[in-house]
Design an enzyme around this catalytic site. Structure first.
Site, PDB file in Angstrom:
ATOM      1  N   CYS A  47     -18.501   0.267 -39.046  1.00  0.00           N
ATOM      2  CA  CYS A  47     -17.339  -0.531 -38.622  1.00  0.00           C
ATOM      3  C   CYS A  47     -17.714  -1.799 -37.874  1.00  0.00           C
ATOM      4  O   CYS A  47     -16.850  -2.622 -37.599  1.00  0.00           O
ATOM      5  CB  CYS A  47     -16.457   0.315 -37.715  1.00  0.00           C
ATOM      6  N   ASP A  50     -18.801  -1.897 -34.760  1.00  0.00           N
ATOM      7  CA  ASP A  50     -18.608  -1.765 -33.315  1.00  0.00           C
ATOM      8  C   ASP A  50     -19.953  -1.740 -32.573  1.00  0.00           C
ATOM      9  O   ASP A  50     -20.975  -1.374 -33.143  1.00  0.00           O
ATOM     10  CB  ASP A  50     -17.802  -0.498 -32.992  1.00  0.00           C
ATOM     11  N   CYS A  91     -13.671   1.452 -30.952  1.00  0.00           N
ATOM     12  CA  CYS A  91     -12.429   2.222 -31.011  1.00  0.00           C
ATOM     13  C   CYS A  91     -12.353   3.231 -29.856  1.00  0.00           C
ATOM     14  O   CYS A  91     -13.314   3.404 -29.100  1.00  0.00           O
ATOM     15  CB  CYS A  91     -12.369   2.963 -32.339  1.00  0.00           C
ATOM     16  N   CYS A 117     -18.017   7.562 -35.350  1.00  0.00           N
ATOM     17  CA  CYS A 117     -17.899   6.862 -34.064  1.00  0.00           C
ATOM     18  C   CYS A 117     -18.815   7.488 -33.008  1.00  0.00           C
ATOM     19  O   CYS A 117     -19.181   6.830 -32.040  1.00  0.00           O
ATOM     20  CB  CYS A 117     -16.463   6.886 -33.568  1.00  0.00           C
TER      21      CYS A 117
HETATM   22 FE1  FES Z   1     -16.114   1.866 -34.929  1.00  0.00          FE
HETATM   23 FE2  FES Z   1     -15.114   4.111 -34.128  1.00  0.00          FE
HETATM   24  S1  FES Z   1     -14.268   2.769 -35.609  1.00  0.00           S
HETATM   25  S2  FES Z   1     -17.001   3.266 -33.572  1.00  0.00           S
END
Ligand code: FES
Length: 124
Positions: A35, A37, A60, A104
């Protein structure tokens, strides 16, 4: 969908922030390829123990909850003990994550391990 513990850590994350860089501080940053992140961890080490830990997570709710949980799990632990904690252990400690959010949890322990590696590099 989320356990009460995940929601609690998401709403009241522990150990958010950063530590000033220094010889006794290790920093680790990891990114989630799924994602995009990002999670960054700082550890302050005294006598081979994680005396303090802070994190910043751009991600998230599940990523924030796992960051918060791992900081509580490793605080006060020796570096060897902290290295044994895995991403799965962190997800389990939170009462599990919905299958779609399991990726995640891939950041939390990895970020701590990276911070330990960074600290150990400084003390070779
Ligand atoms: Fe990226 Fe959860 S959607 S770490």
């Amino acid at each position: 969908m989320y356990s009460d513990l995940v929601m609690e850590h998401f709403q009241h994350p522990r150990n958010v922030g950063e530590l000033s860089e220094g010889p006794d501080v290790g920093v680790g940053q990891v990114g989630n390829p799924v994602c995009g992140d990002i999670m960054k961890m700082w550890i302050k080490v005294t006598d081979d123990r994680i005396e303090d830990i802070k994190f910043k997570t751009l991600g998230c709710g599940a990523a924030i909850a796992t960051s918060s949980m791992v900081t509580e799990m490793v605080k006060g632990k020796t570096l060897t003990e902290a290295l044994k904690i895995s991403n799965d252990t962190v997800a389990e400690a939170l009462g599990g994550l919905p299958p779609v959010k399991m990726h995640c949890s891939n950041l939390a322990a990895d970020a701590v391990h990276e911070a330990i590696k960074n600290y150990q590099e400084k003390h070779k």
